[in-house]
Design an enzyme around this catalytic site. Sequence first.
Site, PDB file in Angstrom:
ATOM      1  CE  LYS A 150      -4.044   1.905   2.737  1.00 62.57           C
ATOM      2  NZ  LYS A 150      -4.730   1.862   3.683  1.00 62.57           N
ATOM      3  CB  SER A 199      -7.889   3.454   3.075  1.00 57.40           C
ATOM      4  OG  SER A 199      -7.031   2.926   3.933  1.00 57.40           O
ATOM      5  CB  SER A 257      -8.179   0.815   5.928  1.00 56.07           C
ATOM      6  OG  SER A 257      -8.879   1.889   6.175  1.00 56.07           O
TER       7      SER A 257
END
Lengths: 486, 95
Positions: free
Chosen positions: A78, A153, A177
């Site tokens: 990420k 996210s 997330s």
Amino acid sequence: MKLYELTLHEAHGRLKRGDISSRELTGAVLDRIGNLNGDIGAYITVDRAGALAAADAADARIASGDVVPLTGIPLAVKDLMCTEGLKTTCASKILEDFVPPYDAAVVEKLKAQGAVIVGKTNMDEFAMGSSNEHSAFGPTRNPWDRSRIPGGSSGGSAAAVAADMCIAALGSDTGGSIRQPASHCGVAGLKPTYGRVSRYGLVAFASSLDQIGPIAKDVRDCALMMNAIAGHDPRDSTSVPRNAPDYTAALKEDLAGLRVGIPKEYIEQEGLHPDVSRAIRSAVSTIEGLGAEAVTVSLPHVRYVVAAYYVIAPSEASSNLARYDGVKYGFRNTSGDDLLAMYRNTRSEGFGPEVQRRIIIGTYCLSAGYYEAYYGKASQVRTRIREDFENALTTCDAILSPVAPTPAFPIGEKVDDPLTMYLSDIFTLSANLAGIPGMSVPCGFSGEGLPIGLQIMGRHFDEETLLRVAHAFQCATDFHTSRPTL
Amino acid sequence: MKISKAEVVHVADLARLELDDAAIDRFAGQIDTVLAYVDMLKEADTQGVSPTSHAISLSNAFREDAMKKSLDREAALANAPERDDENFVVPRVIG
């Protein structure tokens, strides 16, 4: 079977036996990314040259007989974990050209095993969001239905895993997330206990809640990723000095003697989609069939989780994001003629609307005269929520619930309605507030063919029970083997 | 109403954000809705309850006071929007 379809443990077996090279595997994944990323938007940065060099190094290492589970495996990270020499943007204009001078602790650990980092995945800006629509570089699309959000996210990491654009990925989870995008994309995701995985080199959002964890194609792969990243790190003062176990040892096929708790407040939750409700009930029956006993538990304060979270997280974010001032790194707007104007212009142009909203909410909650009523009160309510979970987990070994109240929603549906978006986090926020581990594992599909995830939560530092329940469930079901048609 | 447009502008200024009129209109309503929702915290009985700042509380995370290599100057300056040979450069501070 295409090479990019392999799970981590399957790919490891083939690499170890010499059936395939990391170069071949990495090449297949990079080609897959090349074909799909324009549509899915899972990656912000793809490091083709770096990945192939790492693959060659891994092949040399394997040839010398030195191979561990992640050696030569193409992984995605990420885009809020620092990677030395590789852009780390947080999906924000304010960091669009930031090239970290060092690796995050988790990235060091992946590299030490000889993993191949293929790229940095898309996300909501600074991890603030539940849909990946709040990315400065465009949204990520759900591989199961490209008109829908992948969740957020860590939506880029989950979409990349679901679309076979990596073998496994790292995400971060501040309020769901990792788990919510894993649920929406039909893959497995684990948020470890607060303090289990070092956050050194993770861009901070809400420091009392953030945790890094794996998103992968199955539960065994999550365990292998945990083996690589868990453990104490003195560079993160919230990292807990406690040895991490071999998580694969927890993967058993039956659940005899285990008690699972079903929170009555969650069963009664308004707005729970009937397909989600049906899938969760069916999953609980399957888990009972594997030998576990289901008991009803009560979490009387969970009705306050969204309110407590949306005071605590923005407050901490407003403080953490004060560092983005256009001085030491990142974007600078040069139109003003003094320092204060530079700060204002840089931050107003550099941050997107959701980040600005949360900074304003957080600054308000922390401002003189309001601190006690908001942050102070929310922190007390947080104690009540933590105690609810600790109490419930004395009568059961794990708690089962939905991950999200609905399957993935259409892109654009909630983007202008922050409160409705926040309410979609209702089942996942508690684990962050209580600091306990939580996992999402595929448990069904909606009538429209969208994946649904089961959430398993457990005691502090007992990721093993989560992995055990999730693995046994996967041994009895085949939801995790379904892949979107692309 | 929990928060007025003027308060939104004031708080934004504290956070070094400058909002245009459209953003003020949009944010004021949205932030007001969120603050009205979080008002439910008042109903929770927290008499005598200690706040939780970290769910896993560690005190005194000590480490050895040993010399370690830190980033060298060039690496630290490499991402600066404006710099000279040794320093970050910022616009005029005092008018």
